[in-house]
Design an enzyme around this catalytic site. Structure first.
Site, mmCIF file in Angstrom:
data_model
loop_
_atom_site.group_PDB
_atom_site.id
_atom_site.type_symbol
_atom_site.label_atom_id
_atom_site.label_comp_id
_atom_site.label_asym_id
_atom_site.label_seq_id
_atom_site.Cartn_x
_atom_site.Cartn_y
_atom_site.Cartn_z
ATOM 1 N N ASP A 163 0.859 -1.180 0.000
ATOM 2 C CA ASP A 163 0.000 0.000 0.000
ATOM 3 C C ASP A 163 0.899 1.235 0.000
ATOM 4 O O ASP A 163 2.116 1.138 0.126
ATOM 5 C CB ASP A 163 -0.935 -0.020 1.216
ATOM 6 C CG ASP A 163 -2.234 0.731 0.963
ATOM 7 O OD1 ASP A 163 -2.273 1.578 0.049
ATOM 8 O OD2 ASP A 163 -3.219 0.479 1.676
ATOM 9 N N GLU A 197 -10.113 7.288 3.830
ATOM 10 C CA GLU A 197 -9.278 6.725 4.877
ATOM 11 C C GLU A 197 -8.573 7.798 5.697
ATOM 12 O O GLU A 197 -8.249 8.874 5.209
ATOM 13 C CB GLU A 197 -8.226 5.786 4.279
ATOM 14 C CG GLU A 197 -7.297 6.456 3.292
ATOM 15 C CD GLU A 197 -6.543 5.450 2.469
ATOM 16 O OE1 GLU A 197 -5.433 5.093 2.863
ATOM 17 O OE2 GLU A 197 -7.072 5.028 1.426
#
Length: 816
Positions: free
Chosen positions: A330, A526
Site C-alpha cells: 500500500d 481513509e
C-alpha cells in the site's frame, strides 16, 4: 503524555471458502524481535487455480528473467504514481508498474476523460516496450482504485459503496457489479483495479468502514469470490483475460477492519484464532476464484506491521493458502516497517512483498534497492520469485503477447445498461428502520417538500473515493448521467401527479403533505474519516423538528458510511431510511422504493437488511438498537425499540455540543469540515492556501502557504478547558518568516494576539518540532479555535494539533 483532540460538531453461507481449522495448534515462540508469528497450520487451505499459469508461460518467464539485467529486475518490483513520474522516466528507470492514486489524474487533471486515461496508459506502456541495448523490454502494469465502480472518471457508473452493497445480501448482484466495473475500467485502457476490499469492520469509528461489506465474515466471504470472478472473468490456462476484464486485488491483507479503536493503519490486538476466523474469511474464496493480486495492509497485528511479517505474507498467504499471484504494498506502507524508510526497505521484500507501492519515493527506493542487490544483500531467489509473480499477472492480462492492447472501448462507460445495474443496487441497498403513520410510501398526487443538506448534493450521496480521494468536491456536473436524490424524487412525484419542491432550509410557500429530509455524513476517505465516537452531529435534526412542529409528516433519508447514533433524528421522524452512500444513481434508485406511482404502488419494496448492527448509543461498544439482518418493508413494518435521544458522552442533549474527547495522540491534522473531522480549517484572504502532503499516511499533513497577508483559522465547538491546558502543534519550518506571525484565540474570552515569530525562527530547519502554547496566554476562558496570521509570505507544515490538559510551563513570553 495524554493528548486531547477537539471534536467538531463531527444468514449467508461462506461460498467457496475452505473451512477454518477447529483445532488451533500451538504457535512457535516469537522471534527475537518479538514479531508475532502466524502458525500456518492454523490457517485454511486454499489454492490459486492452475489456470493462472501454465508450463509454457513459466518457461517464457524463465527466459525473460534470464535476459533481464539486475537493474531491470529491481525495477520490476517497484511501482510509481503518475503524479511523480513521466513516461520518459522509464527509459532510465525500468519500473514494473504504474498506479494512479486517489488524487492523481492524467496531466494533473482529476477530471480527465476516459480517452485521456487510455492515452496516458498507452504512453507509459509504449516507452516501457521500447527496444533496449541490454536486457529485455517488459511492459508496465497499470493499477487504479476503482472501488465502487470506475469512480475516477466523470460520467462513469458509480455504485453504492460496499457498506450499502452488503445490505442487499445479493451475491449475484455483486457479480454483475463486478462485470460492469471491469468493463468500464478496461474501457478506459486500464487493466488492474485495487478491489475488492475484504475487510470485516468491527468498529464503526474506522474511517474506511464503508469499504467493508459487513461486520459478518460470512457475508464478506460470500461476496468475495463473486466479485473476483466477475472482475477477471473465466480463467483458462495459456489464455489471457478477455479485453473487458481486469485483474482483481483482494485487500487489505489483513485485519485492517479490526484495529484498536478503529484507527486507520492501527494495530489489531487480537488472537490468531480471531485473525483467521473473522478477518481472513474473504481471502480463501478470492484465492480459489483466482484473484491475481493481493494488497498488504498498512496495519499491524499485535504490534508488527504486516508489510514486514513473513509468517503472514509468505507462510500463511503464499504457503498454506496457496496464493500464486503477486502481493502489492500500500501507499509507502513499507516505510513503516521497523528499520525501514520509504526509500529503503529490503525487509518487506524478504517478508513476501512482491511489488512496492512507492508513489513518490520510487526513485530513491529503486536506487537503494539496486545498490543492495549489487552488494548481494537481497536474496536473488526472493527477488526473482517476486518478478515471476509479477510477470504471471502481466501474461494473464495479455500484456506479454506482443499484440496491440485491445482495451479502450470508451463507449461502454456509463452506458444505460450499466446505469440500470447501479439503480437496482441502490434500491436493494435501502434499509427501512422506521415507518409509522402514512408517510411512506409517498402517495400519488402528494405535495412533497425535499430538503436537507444531502437532498441535491452529488458529493454527499457518493462519498469518498469519487473523482478525488476524499470525494469532497464532486458536483452534479461530474455525473451528467446521474441524478441527485432531489432529481430522482421530484421526477417520480411529478410522474405520479404530485408536486415537488426543493428547499435548502426546510422553508416552504405551500404546506406539503410530506417532507423528505436528506441528511448525513459529508464525504471522507481513509484516515480523515476516523472518528472518536459514534454520534452523528451534522445538520438535520433542527429541520426535522421544525417540520414536525408544523404537523408535517417527515421521512428521513440518512446518508452515511456506517451506522451511527441517530436517536434524536429517528425519534423525531415518522419514517427513517438508511440509504448509505448510494452513488450516482441514487435519485432514481431511491425514488423507485419511496414514491408510489399513479396506481398507488412503488416499483420496488424495501428488501435491504443491515449487514452491520445499528448502535443504540453514541459511545464505543454501545448496545445494539437493530441487529445485523434487521430491516422492514411495506408488508412487514419494522418495530422500533425505545430510542435514546441523548449521547452519554456529551452529558446533555444533542444541542449542548461535546466536551473534550480523550482520543490519545494520533497522527494527522484532522483539518476537514463537517462532522467527520475534529478540527475545521478555514483560510481567509487570497494570500493563503493549504496543500495536503504525506508524513505517516496519505495526505495526513498540511503545507500552509502565505503569499500575502492572510489568516488561517482552526475552529472547533467552544470548549471550557482546564486553566492549565496548552495548545500543542507539531510543525516544521524550512525558512524563517520575514514578517510577523501571530496567534490569537477565537471567542469572547480571547486576549490580544501572541507573537509566534520567535518560535517559528527557532524551529527553522530542524524538521518536525513540537510547539506548546499555554491557553492562558491567549484566552481567559472558553475558546472556539485559534487564528494564525502572517503579515507576509511564509510557509510552514502542520502535522498535528491538539490540547494537552497540563502545560509543561506557563510562561507567555516565548519562544514556545
Amino acid at each position: 503524555m495524554k493528548v486531547w483532540l477537539l471534536a467538531s460538531a463531527a444468514g449467508l453461507a461462506v461460498a467457496g471458502c475452505s473451512p477454518v481449522p477447529t483445532t488451533i495448534a500451538s504457535a512457535p515462540p516469537p522471534a527475537e524481535n518479538h514479531t508475532p508469528v502466524a502458525y500456518a497450520a492454523n490457517w485454511p487451505e486454499a489454492r490459486s487455480p492452475a489456470a493462472i499459469t501454465d508450463a509454457a508461460t513459466e518457461t517464457a518467464i524463465d527466459a525473460l528473467i534470464a535476459k533481464m539485467t539486475l537493474a531491470q529486475k529491481v525495477g520490476q518490483v517497484i511501482q510509481a504514481d503518475i503524479s511523480a513520474i513521466q513516461p520518459h522516466d522509464l527509459r532510465k528507470y525500468p519500473l514494473g508498474s504504474i498506479l494512479a492514486g486517489g488524487n492523481s489524474g492524467p496531466n494533473g487533471n482529476d477530471r480527465a476523460s476516459a480517452a485521456e486515461w487510455d492515452a496516458l496508459v498507452r504512453a507509459f506502456r509504449k516507452v516501457s516496450m521500447e527496444p533496449r541495448t541490454d536486457g529485455v523490454a517488459i511492459p508496465i502494469l497499470f493499477g487504479v482504485d476503482a472501488v465502487h465502480g470506475h469512480n475516477n472518471i466523470p460520467g462513469a457508473t458509480v455504485f453504492p459503496h460496499n457498506v450499502g452493497l452488503g445490505a442487499t445480501h445479493d451475491p449475484e448482484l455483486i457479480g454483475r457489479i463486478g462485470a460492469v466495473t471491469a468493463a468500464e475500467i478496461a474501457g478506459s485502457g486500464i487493466e488492474w483495479t485495487f478491489a475488492p476490499t475484504l475487510a470485516v469492520p468491527q468498529d464503526g469509528r474506522w474511517g474506511r468502514a464503508y469499504e467493508g461489506y459487513s461486520s459478518n465474515p460470512a457475508i464478506v466471504a460470500a461476496y468475495s469470490a463473486e466479485m473476483v470472478r466477475n472482475l477477471q472473468g473465466p480463467l483458462a490456462a495459456g489464455k489471457p483475460l478477455a479485453d473487458d476484464k481486469v485483474a482483481a486485488t483482494a485487500k487489505h491483507f489483513l485485519a485492517d477492519g479490526g484495529t484498536e479503536k478503529g484507527q486507520d493503519q492501527g494495530d489489531a490486538r487480537i488472537s490468531e484464532e480471531e485473525l483467521v476466523r473473522i478477518h481472513n474469511a474473504g481471502y480463501p474464496p478470492a484465492i480459489d476464484a483466482g484473484t491475481l493480486t493481493v494488497m498488504a495492509s498498512f496495519s499491524s497485528w499485535n504490534g508488527a506491521k504486516h508489510h514486514g511479517n513473513k509468517s503472514l505474507l509468505t507462510d500463511a498467504l503464499k504457503g498454506r493458502m496457496g496464493f500464486e499471484g503477486l502481493v502489492v504494498g500500500d501507499w509507502n506502507a513499507h516505510g513503516q516497517v521497523p528499520g525501514c524508510e520509504p526509500t529503503d526497505c529490503p525487509q518487506a521484500l524478504e517478508a513476501g512483498l512482491d511489488l512496492y507501492m512507492a508513489p513518490d519515493s520510487w526513485k530513491g527506493l529503486y536506487e537503494n534497492t539496486l545498490k543492495r542487490a549489487e552488494a548481494g544483500e537481497i536474496p536473488m531467489d526472493r527477488l526473482e520469485d517476486a518478478i515471476r509473480r509479477i510477470l504471471r499477472v502481466k501474461f494473464k492480462l495479455g500484456l506479454m503477447d506482443g499484440q496491440p492492447d485491445t482495451r479502450g472501448n470508451l463507449s461502454v462507460i456509463g452506458s444505460p445498461a450499466h446505469l440500470a445495474v447501479a439503480r437496482e443496487a441502490v434500491a436493494k441497498s435501502l434499509v427501512l428502520l422506521k415507518n409509522e403513520g402514512s408517510a411512506l410510501p409517498v402517495k400519488p398526487g402528494a405535495k412533497v417538500l425535499v430538503t436537507g443538506p444531502g437532498a441535491d448534493d452529488m458529493a454527499m450521496q457518493s462519498g469518498g473515493w469519487t473523482i478525488g480521494w476524499q470525494g469532497t468536491d464532486v458536483t452534479k456536473a461530474d455525473f451528467p448521467n446521474g441524478q441527485t436524490i432531489w432529481e430522482g424524487l421530484s421526477q417520480a412525484v411529478r410522474d405520479a401527479g404530485g408536486q415537488a419542491a426543493l428547499s435548502k432550509d426546510g422553508s416552504y410557500s405551500q404546506k406539503p403533505d410530506v417532507a423528505i429530509v436528506v441528511f448525513g455524513e459529508t464525504p471522507y476517505a481513509e484516515f480523515q474519516g476516523d472518528r472518536p465516537h459514534l454520534d452523528f452531529t451534522g445538520e438535520g435534526l433542527a429541520t426535522i423538528e421544525a417540520l414536525k412542529a408544523k404537523g408535517i409528516p417527515v421521512v428521513s433519508v440518512f446518508l452515511s458510511g456506517r451506522p451511527l447514533f441517530v436517536g434524536p433524528e429517528m425519534d423525531a421522524s415518522d419514517a427513517f431510511v438508511a440509504a448509505w452512500l448510494p452513488g450516482s444513481q441514487a435519485g432514481s434508485g431511491i425514488a423507485e422504493v419511496l414514491v408510489a406511482d399513479r396506481n398507488g404502488r412503488t416499483k420496488r419494496d424495501f428488501t435491504g437488511t443491515l449487514s452491520f448492527a445499528w448502535p443504540a448509543g453514541c459511545e464505543p461498544g454501545a448496545e445494539t438498537l437493530f441487529p445485523l439482518g434487521f430491516g422492514g418493508s411495506y408488508t412487514a413494518k419494522p418495530t422500533v425499540p425505545a430510542l435514546a435521544t441523548t449521547c452519554s458522552l456529551s452529558g446533555g442533549s444533542r444541542g449542548d455540543g461535546f466536551a473534550v474527547y480523550d482520543r490519545g495522540l494520533q497522527s494527522g491534522i484532522w483539518a476537514f469540515t463537517g462532522d467527520t473531522g475534529l478540527v475545521n480549517l478555514v483560510g481567509s484572504g487570497p494570500g493563503f492556501k493549504a496543500t495536503a502532503f504525506d508524513i505517516a499516511a496519505q495526505e495526513d499533513a498540511r503545507r500552509l502557504t502565505w503569499t500575502a497577508p492572510a489568516s488561517l483559522q482552526l475552529r472547533w465547538d467552544a470548549q471550557e478547558l482546564p486553566q492549565t491546558a496548552a495548545l500543542t502543534m507539531r510543525v516544521s519550518v524550512a525558512k524563517a518568516p520575514a514578517s510577523a506571525i501571530t496567534l490569537k484565540a477565537l471567542g469572547d474570552k480571547a486576549k490580544g494576539p501572541l507573537d509566534l515569530t520567535p518560535t517559528m525562527k527557532l524551529v527553522e530547519g530542524k524538521g518536525m518540532r513540537d510547539v506548546e502554547i499555554p491557553l492562558a496566554c491567549i484566552a481567559d476562558g472558553a475558546i472556539s479555535g485559534v487564528e494564525i496570521a502572517s503579515a507576509g509570505a511564509f510557509v510552514f507544515e502542520l502535522e498535528t494539533i491538539g490540547v494537552v490538559p497540563q502545560a509543561a510551563q506557563m510562561d507567555c513570553t516565548g519562544p514556545f
